[in-house]
Design a protein around this motif. Structure first.
Motif, short mmCIF file in Angstrom:
data_model
loop_
_atom_site.label_atom_id
_atom_site.label_comp_id
_atom_site.label_asym_id
_atom_site.label_seq_id
_atom_site.Cartn_x
_atom_site.Cartn_y
_atom_site.Cartn_z
N LYS A 293 0.86 -1.21 0.00
CA LYS A 293 0.00 0.00 0.00
C LYS A 293 0.88 1.24 0.00
O LYS A 293 0.64 2.20 -0.71
CB LYS A 293 -0.92 0.00 1.24
CG LYS A 293 -2.16 -0.84 1.04
CD LYS A 293 -3.13 -0.65 2.20
CE LYS A 293 -4.02 -1.88 2.31
NZ LYS A 293 -4.16 -2.37 3.68
N ILE A 294 1.93 1.21 0.84
CA ILE A 294 2.84 2.37 0.90
C ILE A 294 3.60 2.50 -0.41
O ILE A 294 3.82 3.61 -0.90
CB ILE A 294 3.81 2.22 2.09
CG1 ILE A 294 3.00 1.88 3.34
CG2 ILE A 294 4.70 3.45 2.22
CD1 ILE A 294 3.31 2.61 4.58
N VAL A 295 3.98 1.34 -0.98
CA VAL A 295 4.68 1.35 -2.27
C VAL A 295 3.81 2.09 -3.31
O VAL A 295 4.30 2.94 -4.07
CB VAL A 295 4.96 -0.11 -2.73
CG1 VAL A 295 5.25 -0.18 -4.22
CG2 VAL A 295 6.12 -0.70 -1.94
N ASP A 296 2.50 1.80 -3.32
CA ASP A 296 1.58 2.44 -4.27
C ASP A 296 1.51 3.95 -4.01
O ASP A 296 1.52 4.75 -4.95
CB ASP A 296 0.18 1.83 -4.15
CG ASP A 296 0.14 0.40 -4.70
OD1 ASP A 296 1.16 -0.04 -5.25
OD2 ASP A 296 -0.91 -0.26 -4.57
N ILE A 348 8.68 -2.40 -7.71
CA ILE A 348 9.02 -1.64 -8.93
C ILE A 348 7.95 -1.88 -10.00
O ILE A 348 7.51 -0.96 -10.68
CB ILE A 348 10.42 -2.09 -9.45
CG1 ILE A 348 11.51 -1.74 -8.45
CG2 ILE A 348 10.71 -1.54 -10.84
CD1 ILE A 348 11.91 -0.29 -8.40
N ARG A 349 7.53 -3.15 -10.14
CA ARG A 349 6.49 -3.46 -11.14
C ARG A 349 5.19 -2.72 -10.85
O ARG A 349 4.57 -2.17 -11.73
CB ARG A 349 6.21 -4.97 -11.16
CG ARG A 349 6.98 -5.72 -12.23
CD ARG A 349 6.37 -7.08 -12.53
NE ARG A 349 6.14 -7.88 -11.33
CZ ARG A 349 7.09 -8.61 -10.72
NH1 ARG A 349 8.32 -8.64 -11.22
NH2 ARG A 349 6.80 -9.31 -9.65
N ARG A 350 4.81 -2.69 -9.56
CA ARG A 350 3.56 -1.99 -9.18
C ARG A 350 3.66 -0.50 -9.51
O ARG A 350 2.75 0.09 -10.05
CB ARG A 350 3.31 -2.15 -7.68
CG ARG A 350 2.73 -3.48 -7.33
CD ARG A 350 2.59 -3.57 -5.83
NE ARG A 350 1.32 -3.03 -5.35
CZ ARG A 350 0.30 -3.79 -4.96
NH1 ARG A 350 0.39 -5.10 -5.00
NH2 ARG A 350 -0.81 -3.23 -4.53
N GLN A 351 4.82 0.10 -9.18
CA GLN A 351 4.96 1.54 -9.42
C GLN A 351 5.01 1.84 -10.91
O GLN A 351 4.47 2.86 -11.36
CB GLN A 351 6.22 2.06 -8.71
CG GLN A 351 6.09 2.00 -7.19
CD GLN A 351 7.18 2.76 -6.46
OE1 GLN A 351 8.18 3.16 -7.06
NE2 GLN A 351 6.98 2.96 -5.17
N THR A 352 5.60 0.95 -11.69
CA THR A 352 5.64 1.16 -13.15
C THR A 352 4.22 1.14 -13.70
O THR A 352 3.86 1.95 -14.56
CB THR A 352 6.49 0.06 -13.82
OG1 THR A 352 7.69 -0.08 -13.09
CG2 THR A 352 6.82 0.38 -15.25
N LEU A 353 3.40 0.22 -13.19
CA LEU A 353 2.00 0.14 -13.62
C LEU A 353 1.26 1.43 -13.30
O LEU A 353 0.50 1.94 -14.12
CB LEU A 353 1.30 -1.02 -12.91
CG LEU A 353 1.36 -2.38 -13.59
CD1 LEU A 353 0.75 -3.44 -12.69
CD2 LEU A 353 0.60 -2.35 -14.93
#
Ligand code: PEP
Ligand code: MN
Length: 362
Positions: A293-296, A348-353
């Protein structure tokens, strides 16, 4: 695959299934003496190479059909079973003609689907047990593929032999064990009989005890061990063969384990400990979900501020700190590095999305 239990074609005892005998059948006397001593030491299934796959020509390449004649006689005289390697259709025909009890496919044959198919075709209509050694290279699909070819030809008395994998690196093993390959095979086919070949993994006799124990501690149902009446003077694989007496000592020293314990307390205590593990795993997952969640949130923030997803300095700092935490907590640092890399890659994948979604909207 339809695979029969090991007990369908062995004596059905709950002891490890042991195959032992010389790397190669050399002379009738050598084979008889070795088999006789093995039998006296409780071994009922004898191995012997009749055709030997050698790295270079001009060395001893096996006795061939004459050795099958010796085997036929010895089987009767000593009341033992024999296992041999087959590498083509003609070997299969001859092995069946002379009443060989168990066949195995060598590591050099398992790598070649043409060879395996030829052997499978020759076996059609026969109900002989076949053990498949792992291919020379650590390719699980190739190993499974070989078993599927045999299974499709009607062989259901199938088993796997783990004999390690070729390596160009200098290691203490002749063939790297890579135990996880065998475990992965067992995970995919829980019914698969699994036999370990510590002789070809080790390449030298002083490691056979420790490797055999390791096999017993994991999931193996049995062992195939090279044993020769006079190992020093063996015509092939002299350094790894053990005398029948030495083999007996190795087997007697093994600590055998079972998949279950008869002790009722064992089951209760194990269940309690497993409950704790389940709780901790649940906490790990909840923590990972919170972390994502924090990553997002960071992903959104980076996007709004036109900052790249990957920040090398931050990554280096994180790895360093986590390495220190691992040391402090007595966790294997390579393991922690692998776990953390997986988590970081997912972030990293989530943030790229997130970046892409926002861009599409804009
Ligand atoms: C053998 O068992 O003698 C042999 C040749 O083994 P591998 O196929 O494992 O090299
Ligand atoms: Mn050998």
């Amino acid at each position: 695959m339809q695979i029969e239990q090991l007990s369908a074609w062995t004596d059905g005892s709950d002891q490890p299934f042991i195959i032992a005998g010389p790397c190669s059948a050399e002379t009738e006397e050598q084979l008889f003496k070795t088999a006789k001593e093995l039998k006296e030491n409780g071994i009922n299934v004898i191995r012997a190479g009749v055709w030997k796959p050698r790295t270079r020509p001009g060395t001893f390449e096996g006795i061939g059909e004459d050795a099958l004649k010796w085997i036929q006689k010895i089987k009767k005289e000593l009341d033992v079973k024999f296992a041999i390697e087959v590498a083509n259709a003609q070997h299969v025909e001859l092995a069946l003609k002379y009443g060989i009890d168990i066949l195995w496919i060598g590591a050099r044959s398992t790598v070649n689907p043409f060879t395996v198919q030829e052997i499978a075709d020759a076996l059609k209509g026969h109900d002989v047990p076949v053990l498949v050694k792992n291919p020379l290279n650590p390719d699980l699909a190739l190993w499974i593929g070989a078993m599927e070819r045999l299974n499709q030809a009607g062989i259901t008395k199938l088993g796997a032999i783990h004999r390690g994998f070729s390596t160009s690196k200098k290691t203490k093993f002749r063939n790297l064990p890579q135990w996880q390959m065998a475990l992965e095979l067992k995970r995919k086919y829980p019914e698969m009989p699994m036999i370990c070949d510590p002789s070809h993994i080790a390449g030298k006799r002083d490691m056979i005890q420790e490797l055999s124990q390791k096999a017993m501690d994991l999931v193996f149902d049995g062992l195939i061990i090279e044993s020769h009446i006079d190992p020093e003077n063996a015509w092939s694989d002299a350094a790894q063969q053990v005398t029948p007496t030495h083999l007996k000592e190795i087997l007697e020293a093994l600590v055998l384990r079972h998949t279950k314990s008869d002790n009722p307390e064992f089951q209760t205590h194990l269940a309690e400990l497993r409950e704790k593990i389940d709780e901790l795993d649940r906490e790990i997952f909840e923590t990972l979900a919170d972390r994502m969640k924090i990553v997002d949130e960071i992903g959104e923030y980076k996007k709004d501020n036109k900052v790249t997803v990957f920040q090398i300095n931050r990554y280096k700092e994180m790895m360093k700190a986590r390495g220190e935490w691992a040391e402090e907590l007595h966790l294997n640092d390579e393991f922690m590095e692998n776990v953390f890399s997986l988590i970081h890659d997912a972030a990293i994948r989530r943030q790229t999305l997130i970046m892409n979604e926002t861009e599409e909207k804009a």
